[in-house]
Design an enzyme around this catalytic site. Structure first.
Site, short mmCIF file in Angstrom:
data_model
loop_
_atom_site.label_atom_id
_atom_site.label_comp_id
_atom_site.label_asym_id
_atom_site.label_seq_id
_atom_site.Cartn_x
_atom_site.Cartn_y
_atom_site.Cartn_z
N ASN A 15 34.83 -40.03 -11.59
CA ASN A 15 34.89 -38.60 -11.29
C ASN A 15 36.35 -38.14 -11.21
OD1 ASN A 15 33.92 -36.05 -10.83
ND2 ASN A 15 33.51 -36.36 -8.66
N GLU A 41 34.00 -40.94 -16.85
CA GLU A 41 34.54 -39.67 -16.34
C GLU A 41 36.00 -39.84 -15.90
OE1 GLU A 41 32.37 -36.09 -14.82
OE2 GLU A 41 31.26 -37.68 -13.77
N ASP A 157 27.47 -45.05 -16.68
CA ASP A 157 26.71 -44.03 -15.98
C ASP A 157 25.72 -43.50 -17.01
OD1 ASP A 157 25.65 -41.83 -14.75
OD2 ASP A 157 27.56 -40.84 -14.36
N ASN A 159 22.95 -41.81 -16.30
CA ASN A 159 22.38 -40.54 -15.85
C ASN A 159 20.85 -40.51 -15.97
OD1 ASN A 159 24.14 -38.53 -14.67
ND2 ASN A 159 25.31 -38.59 -16.57
N HIS A 257 30.24 -41.89 -7.07
CA HIS A 257 29.54 -43.11 -7.48
C HIS A 257 30.13 -44.30 -6.74
CE1 HIS A 257 27.45 -41.59 -11.25
NE2 HIS A 257 28.29 -40.60 -11.00
#
Length: 268
Positions: A15, A41, A157, A159, A257
């Protein structure tokens, strides 16, 4: 360093690499010493990374950045030099978003790839959900073709929470992106027809709350452990069979995360 007999691999959605490193990520890496770490990310460009984040705690970083600034981007930090680095998987829509990076470690004994992938989120609206479905449609044949050629671990990730045990409030999320029937069916197909292995679930088939890797920043999701398991090691069967231990680290938070680390009984 990881021991010669155990190869320690971490996956973490950052992130934002600048944000994660201000929260102690580099010290954690030095202490836990994975051999490789796949990151998602990154939210940075080459100029942002150069001279500051191109190496962390003795691991050299390799990246696939998004064209859009402050968006997406994946990377792999490695203690070992790869024989080849492949950015993207040949689909311009998603390669432009920096969603796939493959490091190959080829020796006479083994052809092995480590992939960091960031699957699209559809939670912002129907347009992005359709993009997510397009991504699933094109990454599936890519992974099945790759599996026919070499062993690999996809760190990422994804998702998608695959099963009801993979999120806290599964009943109320059945119409929400990340737990839609079509997404879950895709994951089932990947693990059954395509034959990839969800390594964490191989080691911990029944774990519920302890398995979560992502918590919303809204409400008190973290404090109440209202989480989702969105981060995976997806491996070819021969590599998955070598997985010995999996850990989700929650003592510190570097992003929304948690790092997922698996130790494998092989080396590159």
């Amino acid at each position: 360093m990881g021991s010669p007999s155990l190869f320690k691999i971490t996956s973490l959605n950052l992130n934002g690499i600048r944000s994660a490193t201000t929260k102690g990520l580099e010290d954690w890496l030095a202490q836990h010493a994975p051999d490789c770490m796949g990151v998602q990310e990154v939210k940075a460009q080459a100029d942002d990374v150069r001279g500051r984040f191109d190496a962390l705690a003795g691991l050299r970083g390799y990246f696939h950045f998004a064209q859009k600034k402050g968006y997406s981007g994946v990377g792999v930090y490695s203690r070992h030099e790869p024989s080849e680095v492949i950015a993207g998987f040949g689909v311009p829509e998603f390669d432009d978003e920096g969603r796939y990076l493959e490091l190959r470690f080829d020796t006479p004994a083994r052809r092995f790839s480590l992939i960091s992938a960031y699957f699209p989120s559809g939670s912002s609206g129907p347009e992005r959900q359709e993009a997510k479905y397009r991504f699933l449609d094109v990454i599936y044949p890519h992974l099945t073709a790759l599996k026919a050629q070499r062993d690999f671990i996809l760190l990422g990730d994804v998702n998608i929470a695959h099963q009801a045990i993979d999120l806290k409030n599964w009943k109320s999320n059945q119409k929400n992106s990340g737990f839609l029937p079509e997404e879950r069916a895709w994951m089932t197909r990947l693990l059954s027809e395509a034959g990839l292995v969800d390594v964490y679930r191989r080691l911990h088939p029944d774990t519920t709350e302890e398995a979560y890797t992502w918590w919303s920043n809204r409400g008190q999701a973290w404090a109440k452990n209202v989480g989702w398991r969105l981060d995976y090691h997806l491996a070819t069967p021969a590599i998955a069979a070598l997985a010995r231990r999996a850990e989700i680290y929650k003592a510190q938070r570097f992003s929304d995360h948690a790092p997922l680390t698996v130790q494998y009984a092989f080396s590159v």
